[in-house]
Scaffold this motif. Structure first.
Motif, short mmCIF file in Angstrom:
data_model
loop_
_atom_site.label_atom_id
_atom_site.label_comp_id
_atom_site.label_asym_id
_atom_site.label_seq_id
_atom_site.Cartn_x
_atom_site.Cartn_y
_atom_site.Cartn_z
N UNK A 90 1.33 1.71 11.75
CA UNK A 90 0.84 1.03 10.55
C UNK A 90 0.72 2.01 9.39
N UNK A 91 0.19 3.21 9.63
CA UNK A 91 0.00 4.18 8.56
C UNK A 91 1.32 4.80 8.11
N UNK A 92 2.24 5.02 9.03
CA UNK A 92 3.56 5.54 8.64
C UNK A 92 4.25 4.54 7.72
N UNK A 93 4.16 3.26 8.07
CA UNK A 93 4.74 2.21 7.21
C UNK A 93 4.01 2.16 5.88
N UNK A 94 2.71 2.36 5.90
CA UNK A 94 1.93 2.34 4.67
C UNK A 94 2.30 3.45 3.72
N UNK A 95 2.57 4.65 4.25
CA UNK A 95 2.97 5.77 3.39
C UNK A 95 4.32 5.48 2.73
N UNK A 96 5.26 4.95 3.50
CA UNK A 96 6.58 4.62 2.94
C UNK A 96 6.44 3.58 1.83
N UNK A 97 5.65 2.54 2.08
CA UNK A 97 5.44 1.51 1.06
C UNK A 97 4.70 2.07 -0.15
N UNK A 98 3.78 3.02 0.09
CA UNK A 98 3.07 3.65 -1.02
C UNK A 98 4.00 4.44 -1.92
N UNK A 99 4.94 5.16 -1.32
CA UNK A 99 5.92 5.92 -2.12
C UNK A 99 6.80 4.97 -2.92
N UNK A 100 7.24 3.90 -2.28
CA UNK A 100 8.09 2.92 -2.98
C UNK A 100 7.33 2.29 -4.15
N UNK A 101 6.05 1.98 -3.94
CA UNK A 101 5.26 1.42 -5.03
C UNK A 101 5.06 2.41 -6.16
N UNK A 102 4.93 3.68 -5.81
CA UNK A 102 4.71 4.72 -6.83
C UNK A 102 5.90 4.89 -7.74
N UNK A 103 7.11 4.69 -7.22
CA UNK A 103 8.31 4.91 -8.03
C UNK A 103 8.91 3.60 -8.55
N UNK A 104 8.26 2.47 -8.28
CA UNK A 104 8.77 1.18 -8.79
C UNK A 104 7.69 0.43 -9.58
N UNK A 105 6.63 0.06 -8.89
CA UNK A 105 5.56 -0.73 -9.53
C UNK A 105 4.79 0.06 -10.58
N UNK A 106 4.36 1.28 -10.21
CA UNK A 106 3.53 2.06 -11.12
C UNK A 106 4.24 2.43 -12.42
N UNK B 3 1.70 -3.70 3.23
CA UNK B 3 1.56 -3.07 4.53
C UNK B 3 0.81 -3.97 5.51
N UNK B 4 -0.29 -4.56 5.04
CA UNK B 4 -1.05 -5.45 5.91
C UNK B 4 -0.25 -6.70 6.26
N UNK B 5 0.51 -7.20 5.28
CA UNK B 5 1.30 -8.40 5.54
C UNK B 5 2.43 -8.17 6.52
N UNK B 6 3.10 -7.00 6.41
CA UNK B 6 4.22 -6.72 7.31
C UNK B 6 3.77 -6.36 8.72
N UNK B 7 2.46 -6.21 8.93
CA UNK B 7 1.97 -6.02 10.30
C UNK B 7 2.23 -7.25 11.16
N UNK B 8 2.57 -8.34 10.50
CA UNK B 8 2.92 -9.58 11.22
C UNK B 8 4.04 -9.34 12.22
N UNK B 9 4.95 -8.43 11.87
CA UNK B 9 6.11 -8.19 12.74
C UNK B 9 5.73 -7.42 14.00
#
Length: 214
Positions: A151-167, A52-58
């Motif tokens: 930023x937070x909306x993007x963070x929630x989406x990335x958090x959900x993706x991480x929860x169902x892939x990485x975790x 999330x912090x890295x994609x803030x570059x855009x």
């Protein structure tokens, strides 16, 4: 004054993020059934925060206030998704596994696959609501709302993706270590209390009506 405040936020950001992570790990280690789970949860959420912090570059640039708040906010908002996945995995594992071989082979993978499916179904609705709440900040006249909301909306989406892939991957990889660090959770069995609440719902409705009535 603004420059001093910015320098202070950037200086103290690692401190309060570290405190948030430490306190979250302590609470989860006590109330979850394994002391290793908090580490895996933090690893998954940490990856999502870094993305999330890295994609803030855009966005070109973000406010220093948004940068200071987003990591802790994302941690707090998306932690529930990880807990839900773990409990769903345990429930599915009991259903698909042989009682004598609860941690063996394909049954674990099958249980995790069903847990991920259940998590996506349940969490998507919740996460969309959360995203909508942050998007609402974008309509503030104060432009910090737009910055923080996106930023937070993007963070929630990335958090959900991480929860169902990485975790899920981390849980399956460290499955044996999780088993070795299991302990009895401190939360007692509340089945009797839950049945009482369900059977006497009108009592609690009346109590709350009386409380908010005045």
């Amino acid at each position: 004054m603004v420059t001093d405040m910015k320098e202070l936020c950037e200086k103290e950001e690692p401190i309060y993020v570290g405190i948030a992570v430490l306190l979250s790990c302590v609470v989860l280690a006590i109330f979850m059934d394994s002391i290793l789970l908090p580490v895996l949860f933090m690893a998954s959420i940490g990856m999502a925060i870094l993305l999330n912090m890295g994609t803030n570059f855009f966005f070109g640039e973000i406010s220093y206030i948004t940068k200071a708040l987003s990591a802790v906010l994302q941690l707090g908002v998306t932690m529930d998704y990880s807990i839900f996945l773990w409990h769903s995995y345990n429930e599915q594992r009991e259903k698909v596994s042989d009682p004598k071989e609860t941690m063996v082979g394909a049954s674990r993978e099958e249980a995790m696959a069903k847990a991920v499916a259940n998590t996506i179904t349940s969490v998507v609705g919740s996460s969309i609501t959360t995203v909508a709440g942050f998007i609402a900040l974008c309509f503030m006249t104060f432009t910090l709302g737009l910055d923080l909301g996106l930023v937070m909306a993007k963070g929630v989406v990335l958090g959900v993706l991480g929860c169902v892939t990485t975790l899920p991957s981390l849980i399956l990889i460290f499955d044996k270590a999780i088993t070795k660090t299991l302990h009895k959770p401190l939360i007692p069995n509340v089945s009797k209390l839950s049945r009482f609440i369900v059977g006497h719902g009108w009592i609690f409705l009346l109590i709350f009506a009386l409380i908010i009535g005045p």
